[in-house]
Design a protein around this motif. Structure first.
Motif, PDB file in Angstrom:
ATOM      1  N   PRO A  21      38.430  47.871  67.983  1.00  0.00           N
ATOM      2  CA  PRO A  21      37.471  48.770  68.648  1.00  0.00           C
ATOM      3  C   PRO A  21      36.786  48.086  69.829  1.00  0.00           C
ATOM      4  O   PRO A  21      36.407  46.919  69.745  1.00  0.00           O
ATOM      5  CB  PRO A  21      36.452  49.077  67.549  1.00  0.00           C
ATOM      6  N   LYS A  22      36.624  48.819  70.931  1.00  0.00           N
ATOM      7  CA  LYS A  22      36.069  48.240  72.158  1.00  0.00           C
ATOM      8  C   LYS A  22      34.566  48.475  72.299  1.00  0.00           C
ATOM      9  O   LYS A  22      33.834  47.580  72.673  1.00  0.00           O
ATOM     10  CB  LYS A  22      36.772  48.830  73.388  1.00  0.00           C
ATOM     11  N   SER A  23      34.107  49.685  72.029  1.00  0.00           N
ATOM     12  CA  SER A  23      32.695  49.992  72.267  1.00  0.00           C
ATOM     13  C   SER A  23      31.815  49.378  71.182  1.00  0.00           C
ATOM     14  O   SER A  23      32.245  49.153  70.048  1.00  0.00           O
ATOM     15  CB  SER A  23      32.474  51.507  72.315  1.00  0.00           C
ATOM     16  N   ALA A  24      30.567  49.131  71.542  1.00  0.00           N
ATOM     17  CA  ALA A  24      29.622  48.537  70.595  1.00  0.00           C
ATOM     18  C   ALA A  24      29.400  49.467  69.401  1.00  0.00           C
ATOM     19  O   ALA A  24      29.317  49.006  68.256  1.00  0.00           O
ATOM     20  CB  ALA A  24      28.303  48.234  71.290  1.00  0.00           C
ATOM     21  N   GLY A  25      29.329  50.769  69.655  1.00  0.00           N
ATOM     22  CA  GLY A  25      29.125  51.722  68.563  1.00  0.00           C
ATOM     23  C   GLY A  25      30.281  51.707  67.576  1.00  0.00           C
ATOM     24  O   GLY A  25      30.084  51.699  66.358  1.00  0.00           O
ATOM     25  N   ALA A  26      31.506  51.720  68.100  1.00  0.00           N
ATOM     26  CA  ALA A  26      32.689  51.700  67.231  1.00  0.00           C
ATOM     27  C   ALA A  26      32.762  50.392  66.444  1.00  0.00           C
ATOM     28  O   ALA A  26      33.097  50.386  65.258  1.00  0.00           O
ATOM     29  CB  ALA A  26      33.948  51.901  68.061  1.00  0.00           C
ATOM     30  N   GLN A  27      32.456  49.279  67.098  1.00  0.00           N
ATOM     31  CA  GLN A  27      32.469  47.992  66.410  1.00  0.00           C
ATOM     32  C   GLN A  27      31.404  47.958  65.314  1.00  0.00           C
ATOM     33  O   GLN A  27      31.659  47.485  64.208  1.00  0.00           O
ATOM     34  CB  GLN A  27      32.223  46.850  67.403  1.00  0.00           C
ATOM     35  N   MET A  28      30.232  48.465  65.603  1.00  0.00           N
ATOM     36  CA  MET A  28      29.155  48.480  64.622  1.00  0.00           C
ATOM     37  C   MET A  28      29.517  49.390  63.454  1.00  0.00           C
ATOM     38  O   MET A  28      29.283  49.034  62.284  1.00  0.00           O
ATOM     39  CB  MET A  28      27.856  48.923  65.289  1.00  0.00           C
ATOM     40  N   ARG A  29      30.086  50.569  63.724  1.00  0.00           N
ATOM     41  CA  ARG A  29      30.502  51.471  62.640  1.00  0.00           C
ATOM     42  C   ARG A  29      31.550  50.799  61.753  1.00  0.00           C
ATOM     43  O   ARG A  29      31.519  50.939  60.526  1.00  0.00           O
ATOM     44  CB  ARG A  29      31.032  52.787  63.208  1.00  0.00           C
ATOM     45  N   TYR A  30      32.476  50.072  62.367  1.00  0.00           N
ATOM     46  CA  TYR A  30      33.494  49.364  61.586  1.00  0.00           C
ATOM     47  C   TYR A  30      32.847  48.329  60.666  1.00  0.00           C
ATOM     48  O   TYR A  30      33.177  48.237  59.481  1.00  0.00           O
ATOM     49  CB  TYR A  30      34.507  48.688  62.521  1.00  0.00           C
ATOM     50  N   LEU A  31      31.915  47.550  61.195  1.00  0.00           N
ATOM     51  CA  LEU A  31      31.249  46.531  60.375  1.00  0.00           C
ATOM     52  C   LEU A  31      30.418  47.163  59.260  1.00  0.00           C
ATOM     53  O   LEU A  31      30.401  46.649  58.135  1.00  0.00           O
ATOM     54  CB  LEU A  31      30.376  45.624  61.241  1.00  0.00           C
ATOM     55  N   VAL A  32      29.744  48.268  59.556  1.00  0.00           N
ATOM     56  CA  VAL A  32      28.954  48.959  58.522  1.00  0.00           C
ATOM     57  C   VAL A  32      29.878  49.439  57.404  1.00  0.00           C
ATOM     58  O   VAL A  32      29.551  49.327  56.217  1.00  0.00           O
ATOM     59  CB  VAL A  32      28.152  50.129  59.143  1.00  0.00           C
ATOM     60  N   LYS A  33      31.047  49.931  57.777  1.00  0.00           N
ATOM     61  CA  LYS A  33      32.021  50.383  56.764  1.00  0.00           C
ATOM     62  C   LYS A  33      32.527  49.192  55.943  1.00  0.00           C
ATOM     63  O   LYS A  33      32.659  49.287  54.722  1.00  0.00           O
ATOM     64  CB  LYS A  33      33.189  51.080  57.467  1.00  0.00           C
ATOM     65  N   GLN A  34      32.793  48.065  56.589  1.00  0.00           N
ATOM     66  CA  GLN A  34      33.284  46.878  55.895  1.00  0.00           C
ATOM     67  C   GLN A  34      32.243  46.303  54.942  1.00  0.00           C
ATOM     68  O   GLN A  34      32.559  45.891  53.839  1.00  0.00           O
ATOM     69  CB  GLN A  34      33.699  45.796  56.902  1.00  0.00           C
ATOM     70  N   TYR A  35      30.991  46.253  55.402  1.00  0.00           N
ATOM     71  CA  TYR A  35      29.908  45.662  54.602  1.00  0.00           C
ATOM     72  C   TYR A  35      29.229  46.674  53.687  1.00  0.00           C
ATOM     73  O   TYR A  35      28.312  46.319  52.955  1.00  0.00           O
ATOM     74  CB  TYR A  35      28.860  45.023  55.523  1.00  0.00           C
ATOM     75  N   LYS A  36      29.634  47.952  53.796  1.00  0.00           N
ATOM     76  CA  LYS A  36      29.099  49.020  52.960  1.00  0.00           C
ATOM     77  C   LYS A  36      27.590  49.197  53.119  1.00  0.00           C
ATOM     78  O   LYS A  36      26.864  49.355  52.144  1.00  0.00           O
ATOM     79  CB  LYS A  36      29.462  48.803  51.490  1.00  0.00           C
ATOM     80  N   GLY A  37      27.116  49.135  54.364  1.00  0.00           N
ATOM     81  CA  GLY A  37      25.705  49.382  54.615  1.00  0.00           C
ATOM     82  C   GLY A  37      25.197  48.675  55.850  1.00  0.00           C
ATOM     83  O   GLY A  37      25.757  47.668  56.291  1.00  0.00           O
ATOM     84  N   THR A  38      24.108  49.223  56.393  1.00  0.00           N
ATOM     85  CA  THR A  38      23.551  48.665  57.618  1.00  0.00           C
ATOM     86  C   THR A  38      22.725  47.412  57.376  1.00  0.00           C
ATOM     87  O   THR A  38      22.605  46.576  58.261  1.00  0.00           O
ATOM     88  CB  THR A  38      22.681  49.717  58.329  1.00  0.00           C
ATOM     89  N   LYS A  39      22.171  47.269  56.183  1.00  0.00           N
ATOM     90  CA  LYS A  39      21.307  46.125  55.905  1.00  0.00           C
ATOM     91  C   LYS A  39      22.082  44.804  55.984  1.00  0.00           C
ATOM     92  O   LYS A  39      21.632  43.836  56.607  1.00  0.00           O
ATOM     93  CB  LYS A  39      20.666  46.278  54.531  1.00  0.00           C
ATOM     94  N   ALA A  40      23.261  44.758  55.368  1.00  0.00           N
ATOM     95  CA  ALA A  40      24.078  43.539  55.387  1.00  0.00           C
ATOM     96  C   ALA A  40      24.540  43.198  56.806  1.00  0.00           C
ATOM     97  O   ALA A  40      24.560  42.031  57.194  1.00  0.00           O
ATOM     98  CB  ALA A  40      25.281  43.695  54.461  1.00  0.00           C
ATOM     99  N   VAL A  41      24.895  44.215  57.577  1.00  0.00           N
ATOM    100  CA  VAL A  41      25.323  43.994  58.966  1.00  0.00           C
ATOM    101  C   VAL A  41      24.151  43.456  59.785  1.00  0.00           C
ATOM    102  O   VAL A  41      24.313  42.534  60.592  1.00  0.00           O
ATOM    103  CB  VAL A  41      25.890  45.291  59.584  1.00  0.00           C
ATOM    104  N   ALA A  42      22.978  44.018  59.563  1.00  0.00           N
ATOM    105  CA  ALA A  42      21.787  43.564  60.288  1.00  0.00           C
ATOM    106  C   ALA A  42      21.495  42.095  59.988  1.00  0.00           C
ATOM    107  O   ALA A  42      21.186  41.319  60.889  1.00  0.00           O
ATOM    108  CB  ALA A  42      20.595  44.438  59.915  1.00  0.00           C
TER     109      ALA A  42
END
Length: 185
Positions: A21-42
């Motif tokens: 994924p190229k855009s920041a939003g797409a990359q962030m959505r991918y990481l949120v899906k991988q980590y199963k939540g926004t808290k872990a990504v943050a």
């Protein structure tokens, strides 16, 4: 990371079947899906949870340069794990790995031989056992120096000794002043 570690990682990434994924939003959505939540990504990216949520909703589109680099690195590290594993397995069992380098190479040999270091540009196909050793060492967190030693040992056997057909008394290969280094599976 390191020259050798980055080179091995780039070789594996060329095996990807879909673009990262190229855009920041797409990359962030991918990481949120991988980590199963926004808290872990943050926590991983050292951001607030609210900032991660705003990237996911495309309310923020352009990250700071340091955040963009961290985001891209984390996504690439986790992108297509099965393809990544299959590429490494193929290289380690049947395919081997190709090293393309321009560096100062020399060796330690018995007295009377010409063992002076010189700049060489080599493109050498290394056997699967060296690909396996390089990937295993990388996964275990080996230093760049250790990866360089494994590559030097591989070049000694494949290039200088030609799998035992010549230069039998060769003791050690020096692999220094690396100008260019690239791996390919």
């Amino acid at each position: 990371m390191s020259m050798f570690g980055d080179g091995l990682e780039a070789a594996v990434q060329r095996a990807f079947t879909r673009p990262v994924p190229k855009s920041a939003g797409a990359q962030m959505r991918y990481l949120v899906k991988q980590y199963k939540g926004t808290k872990a990504v943050a926590q991983m990216l050292r951001l607030s949870q609210r900032t991660v949520e705003r990237y996911v909703k495309d309310q923020i589109k352009k990250p700071r340069p340091d955040l963009a680099a961290r985001l891209e690195r984390e996504v690439k590290k986790r992108w297509q794990p099965q393809i990544r594993a299959k590429a490494k397995q193929t290289a380690a069992t049947t395919g081997g790995i190709v090293i393309d380098t321009r560096a100062r190479l020399g060796y330690t040999a018995p007295i009377g031989s010409t063992d002076q270091d010189r700049i060489r540009h080599l493109t050498v196909a290394l056997p699967p056992q060296y690909a396996a050793r390089l990937f295993d060492a990388q996964e275990q967190g080996a230093t760049d120096q250790r990866l360089k030693e494994i590559a030097a040992e591989a070049l000694k056997e494949v290039y200088f000794q030609d799998a035992g057909r010549r230069a039998g008394q060769l003791e050690e290969v020096r692999f220094t002043d690396i100008e260019h280094l690239e791996f390919d599976l």
